[in-house]
Design a protein around this motif. Sequence first.
Motif, mmCIF file in Angstrom:
data_model
loop_
_atom_site.group_PDB
_atom_site.id
_atom_site.type_symbol
_atom_site.label_atom_id
_atom_site.label_comp_id
_atom_site.label_asym_id
_atom_site.label_seq_id
_atom_site.Cartn_x
_atom_site.Cartn_y
_atom_site.Cartn_z
ATOM 1 N N GLY A 1 20.161 -0.876 3.166
ATOM 2 C CA GLY A 1 19.985 -2.172 3.806
ATOM 3 C C GLY A 1 20.778 -3.263 3.114
ATOM 4 N N HIS A 2 20.816 -3.208 1.794
ATOM 5 C CA HIS A 2 21.623 -4.163 1.023
ATOM 6 C C HIS A 2 23.085 -4.084 1.437
ATOM 7 C CE1 HIS A 2 23.431 -6.092 -2.548
ATOM 8 N NE2 HIS A 2 24.222 -5.042 -2.577
ATOM 9 N N CYS A 3 23.605 -2.866 1.558
ATOM 10 C CA CYS A 3 25.018 -2.684 1.911
ATOM 11 C C CYS A 3 25.291 -3.102 3.355
ATOM 12 C CB CYS A 3 25.432 -1.233 1.693
ATOM 13 S SG CYS A 3 25.407 -0.714 -0.046
ATOM 14 N N ALA A 4 24.363 -2.776 4.251
ATOM 15 C CA ALA A 4 24.542 -3.151 5.659
ATOM 16 C C ALA A 4 24.536 -4.662 5.819
ATOM 17 C CB ALA A 4 23.445 -2.519 6.507
ATOM 18 N N GLN A 5 23.723 -5.345 5.032
ATOM 19 C CA GLN A 5 23.672 -6.804 5.113
ATOM 20 C C GLN A 5 24.932 -7.426 4.518
ATOM 21 O OE1 GLN A 5 20.308 -8.579 3.118
ATOM 22 N NE2 GLN A 5 20.719 -10.603 3.955
ATOM 23 N N ALA A 6 25.402 -6.880 3.387
ATOM 24 C CA ALA A 6 26.610 -7.415 2.741
ATOM 25 C C ALA A 6 27.857 -7.136 3.565
ATOM 26 C CB ALA A 6 26.759 -6.825 1.343
ATOM 27 N N LYS A 7 27.908 -5.962 4.193
ATOM 28 C CA LYS A 7 29.008 -5.545 5.075
ATOM 29 C C LYS A 7 30.354 -5.378 4.372
ATOM 30 C CE LYS A 7 26.972 -7.351 9.334
ATOM 31 N NZ LYS A 7 26.414 -6.036 9.649
ATOM 32 N N ASN A 8 30.368 -5.344 3.044
ATOM 33 C CA ASN A 8 31.623 -5.093 2.337
ATOM 34 C C ASN A 8 31.474 -3.991 1.304
ATOM 35 O OD1 ASN A 8 30.068 -6.425 0.397
ATOM 36 N ND2 ASN A 8 31.827 -7.519 -0.459
ATOM 37 N N ARG A 9 30.363 -3.239 1.361
ATOM 38 C CA ARG A 9 30.105 -2.210 0.361
ATOM 39 C C ARG A 9 29.333 -1.056 0.984
ATOM 40 N NH1 ARG A 9 26.810 -6.473 -3.220
ATOM 41 N NH2 ARG A 9 28.811 -7.473 -2.803
ATOM 42 N N MET A 10 29.352 0.083 0.293
ATOM 43 C CA MET A 10 28.660 1.269 0.790
ATOM 44 C C MET A 10 27.736 1.826 -0.268
ATOM 45 S SD MET A 10 31.367 3.371 3.127
ATOM 46 C CE MET A 10 29.993 4.289 3.833
ATOM 47 N N ALA A 11 26.624 2.397 0.180
ATOM 48 C CA ALA A 11 25.701 3.079 -0.719
ATOM 49 C C ALA A 11 26.162 4.527 -0.862
ATOM 50 C CB ALA A 11 24.283 3.023 -0.165
ATOM 51 N N LEU A 12 26.492 4.915 -2.095
ATOM 52 C CA LEU A 12 26.949 6.271 -2.377
ATOM 53 C C LEU A 12 25.795 6.987 -3.074
ATOM 54 C CD1 LEU A 12 30.423 7.138 -3.984
ATOM 55 C CD2 LEU A 12 28.456 8.656 -3.956
ATOM 56 N N LEU A 13 25.054 7.786 -2.322
ATOM 57 C CA LEU A 13 23.824 8.404 -2.800
ATOM 58 C C LEU A 13 23.987 9.913 -2.989
ATOM 59 C CD1 LEU A 13 21.358 6.498 -0.419
ATOM 60 C CD2 LEU A 13 22.261 5.771 -2.635
ATOM 61 N N HIS A 14 22.928 10.549 -3.449
ATOM 62 C CA HIS A 14 22.959 11.993 -3.679
ATOM 63 C C HIS A 14 21.563 12.563 -3.421
ATOM 64 C CE1 HIS A 14 22.042 9.941 -7.511
ATOM 65 N NE2 HIS A 14 21.109 10.855 -7.613
ATOM 66 N N THR A 15 21.488 13.860 -3.308
ATOM 67 C CA THR A 15 20.196 14.540 -3.150
ATOM 68 C C THR A 15 19.530 14.680 -4.513
ATOM 69 O OG1 THR A 15 21.051 16.772 -3.530
ATOM 70 C CG2 THR A 15 21.219 15.901 -1.280
ATOM 71 N N GLY A 16 18.321 15.223 -4.515
ATOM 72 C CA GLY A 16 17.669 15.553 -5.772
ATOM 73 C C GLY A 16 18.376 16.715 -6.455
ATOM 74 N N GLN A 17 17.998 16.991 -7.708
ATOM 75 C CA GLN A 17 18.730 17.976 -8.508
ATOM 76 C C GLN A 17 18.536 19.411 -8.018
ATOM 77 O OE1 GLN A 17 18.013 17.779 -12.728
ATOM 78 N NE2 GLN A 17 18.945 19.779 -13.127
ATOM 79 N N ASP A 18 17.315 19.870 -7.938
ATOM 80 C CA ASP A 18 17.057 21.287 -7.637
ATOM 81 C C ASP A 18 16.725 21.481 -6.165
ATOM 82 O OD1 ASP A 18 17.406 22.087 -10.352
ATOM 83 O OD2 ASP A 18 15.401 21.317 -10.797
#
Length: 364
Positions: free
Chosen positions: A121-138
Amino acid sequence: MADAGWMITDVGTSTAAFVAPSAGDTAQPRRVGSWGEFTELYAPQKQRAEHAGANLAEAVHGYFANGGSTCYVVGTAGDDLKAYTVALAALEAVWDVHIVVLPDLWRSEADAPAIAKAAAGHCAQAKNRMALLHTGQDVSASDAVKVPALFGLDEDEAAFTTVYYPWLKVPGIGGAERVVPPSGHVAGAWARNDAERGVFKAPANQGIRGAVDIAMPLTDADNAPLNEAGVNCLRVLPGRGLLVWGARTLSVSRDWRYVHVRRLLNFLSESIRTSTTWAAFEPNDATVQTSLRSSITSFLTDQWRQGALLGRTPNEAFYVICDQTNNPPESIKAGKIVMGIGVAPVRPAEFVHFTVAQTTGSAQ
């Protein structure tokens, strides 16, 4: 041709912000220009002792090792949603952030989905950045497919969010091999791709530096459903080494399905927005509208020449509308000047339309 002072200037594309529990100032974004500077500010060994199992240092190291040049570090007071919300709010004022990384997203599995949604939501509101996420470890490949749905993102949030899988095996900055999330390393690979090829090129088929293996080997059969779900895989391929093997957002929209298209539009719209603030001090008349059209046309023509846009001619690659059709009298009275822009990104697609608006001094 537009006045030289009114030309569009390129903004950056690859400065990362790492939001995580840290030994530094909580919720105060700190700019870091190198791995050496990070170690001076945050003492990775001390931080790991204070935040057992923390991944911030490894993520920042992976970022710089893979091509990142500048980042911000924003500390949280804990692993819960409230702590991350405060940190993300502090990041709103930092305009030159383009990638948001949460190295310790899954330390609290109960809060992780809500934290991921807050970052999206932060990135969508800013509109100049992306959230680069990952899954859990195992997480198995079959369970990784389900991760995007856990976040509960709406379509706008999904267009600004990516997920990578699996985790990486790294030598460890302390000399002991560790398994760490891939997001910091991938953020660095994005930066390297931008510098060497351009933000309009998909940040895939890129080698990962500073890692010895992936924690979960994947087959083509594993990769297919993950790719369809928008989970980008890291693969070890014979004779090719460890590669980023995916470049999708979590969007289901044809327009925003690909990372490089979303990031290209972030770059174009932010460059145009920041370089047209002069219009706020001018009357919204035909002269100003012509100057804006000229400036934007010149900028997009340069992008087309660099290969960022499809089309045999600029007319096929983009359009710019800033005249009485999208600036009617009621808009002018409201003190708003609208620039309607359509571009044809390098991918199988039609024009992607976006709007840039400035508030002028002609409001009544």
